[in-house]
Scaffold this motif. Structure first.
Motif, PDB file in Angstrom:
ATOM      1  N   THR A  25       0.848  -1.207   0.000  1.00  0.00           N
ATOM      2  CA  THR A  25       0.000   0.000   0.000  1.00  0.00           C
ATOM      3  C   THR A  25       0.874   1.244   0.000  1.00  0.00           C
ATOM      4  O   THR A  25       0.665   2.179  -0.784  1.00  0.00           O
ATOM      5  N   LYS A  29       1.416   4.075  -3.116  1.00  0.00           N
ATOM      6  CA  LYS A  29       1.076   5.492  -2.927  1.00  0.00           C
ATOM      7  C   LYS A  29       2.309   6.398  -3.085  1.00  0.00           C
ATOM      8  O   LYS A  29       2.214   7.501  -3.606  1.00  0.00           O
ATOM      9  N   GLY A  82      -5.021  -0.139  -7.841  1.00  0.00           N
ATOM     10  CA  GLY A  82      -3.744  -0.810  -7.671  1.00  0.00           C
ATOM     11  C   GLY A  82      -3.360  -1.492  -8.966  1.00  0.00           C
ATOM     12  O   GLY A  82      -3.640  -0.975 -10.032  1.00  0.00           O
TER      13      GLY A  82
END
Length: 232
Positions: A25, A29, A82
């Motif tokens: 994650t 980002k 994603g």
């Protein structure tokens, strides 16, 4: 392809750490914020695991696994939510996140041939710079020359809690069970002979226990900008 102005201003970022630390994650980002490409190496190991399970090949069959790993074409494409993962053209994004794969992936990732084949793929992807890659041995083994290396960790309790929140209600598993599984994966990852989970000597250790995902992302983006400024 033309070299764009600023291509030389890009670097590679390696994010390593144990299971459930939030690496993918965070890496995704960070890549988004810097305009870099995110490469999820865990997804590549999961893809091999899924194919081995389908083919009835176990982690204890090195020759068969060698053949299987070399026959796979693994592609990772950025998607809306994603990344999408393809094996020989078939999309397997959600299939590789199954519990069967999760429980087995450490065993397949410990195989020397699998690591060699995927490591070569990963280095090729990073050759042009501007890549954020996460895994267990990126800074120590796959990209030892990465300009910024982060070792992202958190307590077992915290990591189990994060996983617990992610898992759909339909899957019956207790928090205690998750803690046990995560601790066991740490043990497997740290003790394997081939590229064990290790903190590279020049990595910045970031303990994210008690930090929000956003705080972790901002800390890494800030480190990368400082690194860039220093390099000039």
């Amino acid at each position: 392809m033309m070299q764009h102005e600023g291509d030389n201003d890009r670097m590679n970022i390696a994010i390593d750490g144990p299971a459930g630390a939030g690496k993918s994650t965070v890496a995704r980002k960070v890549a988004e914020q810097l305009g870099y490409v995110y490469i999820d190496t865990g997804a590549m190991y999961r893809a091999v695991t899924l194919c081995a399970q389908r083919a009835g090949v176990s982690a204890e069959q090195p020759d068969k696994l060698d053949q299987l790993a070399r026959s796979l074409q693994i592609e990772i494409e950025p998607g809306e939510h994603g990344q999408s993962v393809f094996i020989n053209g078939e999309e397997v994004t959600s299939l590789i996140r199954s519990r069967e794969v999760t429980l087995q992936v450490s065993h397949f990732a410990a195989n020397e041939t699998v690591r060699e084949v995927l490591g070569t793929m990963q280095r090729q992807l990073a050759a042009r710079k501007g890549v954020v890659m996460d895994g267990r041995d990126i800074g120590s083994h796959v990209l030892p020359d990465a300009e910024l290396k982060i070792f992202l960790t958190a307590s077992v309790k915290e990591r189990a809690m994060r996983r617990f929140r992610e898992i759909a209600d339909s899957q019956i598993i207790t928090l205690e069970q998750l803690e046990t599984e995560i601790a066991e994966r740490d043990r497997l990852d740290e003790q394997r002979d081939i590229s064990p989970l290790v903190c590279a000597s020049d990595a910045v250790v970031l303990d994210s226990t008690g930090m929000t995902i956003d705080e972790v992302i901002q800390a890494i983006v800030k480190l990368s900008r400082t690194k860039m400024a220093e390099a000039k």
